[in-house]
Design an enzyme around this catalytic site. Sequence first.
Site, short mmCIF file in Angstrom:
data_model
loop_
_atom_site.label_atom_id
_atom_site.label_comp_id
_atom_site.label_asym_id
_atom_site.label_seq_id
_atom_site.Cartn_x
_atom_site.Cartn_y
_atom_site.Cartn_z
N GLY A 2 9.50 -0.62 5.75
CA GLY A 2 8.84 -0.07 4.55
C GLY A 2 7.81 0.98 4.92
CG ASP A 39 11.69 -9.60 9.87
OD1 ASP A 39 11.23 -10.74 10.12
OD2 ASP A 39 11.39 -8.95 8.85
NE ARG A 95 11.27 -7.95 5.18
CZ ARG A 95 10.21 -8.09 4.39
NH1 ARG A 95 10.35 -8.41 3.13
NH2 ARG A 95 9.00 -7.91 4.84
N GLY A 151 0.82 -1.22 0.00
CA GLY A 151 0.00 0.00 0.00
C GLY A 151 0.84 1.25 0.00
#
Length: 363
Positions: free
Chosen positions: A117, A140, A184, A76
């Site tokens: 992000g 993470d 990640r 998004g």
Amino acid sequence: MKRLGILTGGGDAPGLNAVIRAVVKTAVQVYGCEVLGFRDGFDGFLDPEGVIPLGLREVRGILPRGGTILGTANRGNPFARKVVIDGREVVEDVSGQIMEAIRKQGLDGLIVVGGDGTLRIARELFDKGVPVIGVPKTIDNDIGGTEITFGFDTALNTATEAIDKLHTTAESHHRVMVLELMGRDAGFIALHAGVAGGADVILIPEIPFRYEAVARKVMQRVERGRAFSILAVSEGAQPQGGGQVFSRSGDEIYLPRLGGVGQLVGKYLEEHTSQETRVIVLGHLQRGGTPTPFDRWLATRYGAAAVRLAAAGGFGRMVALRNARVEDVTLAEALAIPKCVDLEGDAIRTARGMGIFFGDETQ
Ligand code: F6P
């Protein structure tokens, strides 16, 4: 301060609801302030049904619930959004629309709960004048500026429990068990769960490994009468001279999806050792379930601190845990360098001292 907004973005993490609850309770009970929740991350600003008034009633009973009552989205990004025009998919910058929607809502502050992000988007919006406060979330644990993110402890519990369960079956069948874990580009989940669960080999992105060295470690154990081995492998682990393994490539919207290194390690061990091997991918189980007490405690402190920060006008900043105290840092500082395992820190030394092998040659 009369009206605050809150949204949750990116992959979910246990503790999101505890943040939402703490934000609403603190805003309403301490500041007499109204709170609006936006559904599915920044998408909530583009959807007429995307806004939900959040009062004490709406947050009752959500503290132990995993997921997020607001929903989330990890594609998004208002600066790069896929839209269909004349039957053709194009990527557009819709940040202007989002800014206009935020302005119309008359928000005195927007609390953005997200990982790397989502917080980057928050920072760009802040640079364009939106009064943003960040709350760091991710299993993470890879966000800079803070010692820990909520969600990590719950994921760690799930991963450690999986290792404990694999131990008994591995030992009974004299097998090698390769457990692929999330994280990640950071090896925190595999490192912490591997140490807590007594894994024999831990492979993390920060320490490129050699297949032959891992096989040798497994065979050394067999020679010493330990005919089973447990490997905790980060999805981002990579062989020396090779690259990370992806199950899906990325594009303007999606990050490339890591996955598959566990299978490669398992296949190599089956082919190059005498040991029967099984591979388990723990996947999204690490993101689900009720948050641990630690994550509820941290998430509650972060949520309350975010409201206090908004009241003090500390926009463009993120709440953070530093020296066990909840403080705040600029979003710029938090996002400057992604956090990863400190190879000089005590954790790696301790693990090596326990006899855990990282797939490199220095045992
Ligand atoms: O960042 C959290 C995380 O669970 C990573 O550990 C993992 O690589 C990724 O998200 C998976 O994302 P998705 O929800 O798109 O499968």
